[in-house]
Design an enzyme around this catalytic site. Structure first.
Site, mmCIF file in Angstrom:
data_model
loop_
_atom_site.group_PDB
_atom_site.id
_atom_site.type_symbol
_atom_site.label_atom_id
_atom_site.label_comp_id
_atom_site.label_asym_id
_atom_site.label_seq_id
_atom_site.Cartn_x
_atom_site.Cartn_y
_atom_site.Cartn_z
ATOM 1 N N CYS A 178 -5.726 -0.104 7.362
ATOM 2 C CA CYS A 178 -5.609 0.739 6.148
ATOM 3 C C CYS A 178 -4.114 0.722 5.700
ATOM 4 C CB CYS A 178 -6.331 1.985 6.341
ATOM 5 S SG CYS A 178 -6.732 2.633 4.758
ATOM 6 N N PHE A 179 -3.584 2.064 5.792
ATOM 7 C CA PHE A 179 -2.154 2.139 5.621
ATOM 8 C C PHE A 179 -1.296 1.373 6.634
ATOM 9 C CE2 PHE A 179 1.664 5.046 5.267
ATOM 10 C CZ PHE A 179 1.692 5.220 3.778
ATOM 11 N N GLU A 211 -13.367 0.926 12.732
ATOM 12 C CA GLU A 211 -13.788 1.962 13.613
ATOM 13 C C GLU A 211 -15.338 2.629 13.336
ATOM 14 O OE1 GLU A 211 -12.752 4.218 10.682
ATOM 15 O OE2 GLU A 211 -11.396 2.856 11.540
ATOM 16 N N GLY A 216 -1.435 8.643 1.011
ATOM 17 C CA GLY A 216 0.025 8.741 0.215
ATOM 18 C C GLY A 216 0.208 6.997 -0.055
ATOM 19 N N GLY A 228 -6.364 3.494 -1.908
ATOM 20 C CA GLY A 228 -6.027 3.762 -3.365
ATOM 21 C C GLY A 228 -4.830 2.757 -3.682
ATOM 22 N N PHE A 229 -4.178 2.163 -2.578
ATOM 23 C CA PHE A 229 -2.991 1.162 -2.641
ATOM 24 C C PHE A 229 -3.419 -0.238 -2.013
ATOM 25 C CE2 PHE A 229 -1.404 5.231 -3.319
ATOM 26 C CZ PHE A 229 -0.505 4.977 -4.275
ATOM 27 N N GLN A 263 -0.682 -1.953 5.006
ATOM 28 C CA GLN A 263 0.217 -1.768 3.992
ATOM 29 C C GLN A 263 1.482 -1.803 4.387
ATOM 30 O OE1 GLN A 263 -1.418 1.712 1.726
ATOM 31 N NE2 GLN A 263 -3.210 0.547 1.487
ATOM 32 N N GLY A 273 -3.886 6.329 6.831
ATOM 33 C CA GLY A 273 -3.395 7.661 6.447
ATOM 34 C C GLY A 273 -3.089 7.618 4.808
ATOM 35 N N HIS A 319 -11.839 -0.102 7.538
ATOM 36 C CA HIS A 319 -11.929 0.686 8.783
ATOM 37 C C HIS A 319 -12.795 0.344 9.718
ATOM 38 C CE1 HIS A 319 -9.802 4.792 7.078
ATOM 39 N NE2 HIS A 319 -9.446 3.569 6.281
#
Length: 368
Positions: A255-256, A347, A229, A299-300, A259, A227, A345
């Site tokens: 991914c997100f 997938e 942000g 990006g994080f 985090q 995701g 990722h």
């Protein structure tokens, strides 16, 4: 034809031709190094509020089809290409990429200097930008000011803007083996599909789902998706995951989701200089030494000790994967509890299939 301008917040300007919709758009300027998968990139919710420059020189050669989208719409804020394909040629194509961007209202630009743009971002870091064409054109100094007034990605809470509003179910393919509760923080359609292919009935929940709502499904495992942000803003998702871990449910994050897992374990996150986006990132599995070529869009990253196990509220944990380009954390794993995550990722839509085994690992821990 009137020109189009790509304007960066530090004052750098690239002139080109309008591509897609005409008008203006703002977002974080990033680049994607993939030579394929532009349709999946455009429809990946993780690109919400980002202007994406493709480093591959030719984009649009295979047009757009109805099978490959990762969501129901284009999420990128703007699109930058070097040389658009003059003809779309593929037996599955239903329209050209430029017509698709116009239909979706995505403002884009074709510029000769995508290499110079990428080098600039590698040196200066990802930054705010705007694409302007048609009636949106104005003196450069005014455009730069408009870019600088646009929102930054640092501190942006975006998951709820891209998540499903209502829960839905992706049924298992063939015999059902497991029930998975998947929290949609910007999920790509291929992720629940990969689970369904392994006999998982996937209950996709909105980003606002609480631990109580997740556990009410009595799932065999819980998944947190990719995701957009800043993960530092996602306090609700972190609280939900802590409730899941406290209940002892197997967990897998991508991914997100990686985090959020890091934050749930008490770790911090930080913004990368220009992020990882594309299908060619080398990641090493520290348990086996194997190097996987992997697909990325983030990006994080998570701040975690790389020199061995560390303590968390849920027992010992370790960094399971690292990026060989810059050494950042690419995976986390609890050692005394069935919970793990990766930053990339697996997938692989689009991308290599080196990491598909992670879905099998998730099924193994659910069946243990």
């Amino acid at each position: 034809m009137s020109p189009a301008l790509l304007v960066l917040e530090d004052g750098r300007v690239f002139e080109g031709a309008p591509y897609g919709a005409v008008g203006e758009t703002f977002g974080e300027m990033v680049f994607n190094t993939g030579m394929t998968g532009y349709q999946e990139t455009l429809t990946d919710p993780s690109y919400h509020r980002q202007i994406v420059a493709m480093t591959a020189p030719h984009i649009g050669n295979t047009g757009v089809n109805e099978e490959d989208p990762e969501s129901g719409r284009v999420w990128v804020a703007g699109y930058v290409v070097r040389e658009p394909a003059r003809v779309a040629s593929n037996w599955r194509a239903t329209t050209s990429l430029e017509d698709y961007l116009r239909q979706q209202g995505v403002v884009g630009i074709a510029v000769r200097g995508t290499r110079a743009l990428t080098r600039h971002l590698r040196e200066r870091g990802a930054m705010r930008a705007g694409v302007f064409s048609g009636d949106a054109l104005a003196p450069v100094a005014e455009l730069v000011e408009r870019v600088r007034r646009s929102p930054a990605m640092l501190g942006a809470d975006l998951s709820a803007e891209v998540s499903a509003i209502e829960p839905y179910v992706v049924p298992a393919v063939g015999e059902k083996r497991f029930t998975v509760a998947a929290v949609d923080l910007g999920i790509k359609a291929m992720t629940p599909q990969r689970m369904a292919e392994r006999g998982c009935e996937v209950h996709v929940l909105p980003a606002t789902a609480t631990a109580a709502e997740i556990l009410a499904l009595d799932p065999d495992g819980v998944f947190f998706s990719n995701g957009p942000g800043d993960p530092a803003t996602a306090d609700g998702a972190v609280a939900a995951l802590r409730g899941v871990l406290a209940a002892g449910k197997p967990f897998f994050g991508i991914c997100f989701g990686n985090q959020i897992f890091g934050r749930a374990l008490g770790l911090g996150t930080y913004k990368l200089r220009y992020g990882h986006r594309g299908v060619n990132q080398p990641v090493q599995d520290r348990r086996t030494g194997k190097v996987e070529i992997s697909a990325h869009n983030h990006g994080f990253a998570v701040q975690a000790p790389l020199d061995g196990p560390f303590d968390t509220p849920y027992g010992r944990a370790e960094v399971s994967h690292v990026n060989l380009n810059d050494g950042c954390v690419e995976g986390l794993r609890l050692l005394d509890y069935p919970a793990f995550s990766v930053q990339y990722h697996p997938e692989a839509a689009a991308g290599p299939h080196d990491a598909a085994y992670l879905f099998d690992e998730f099924c193994e821990v659910m069946g243990a």
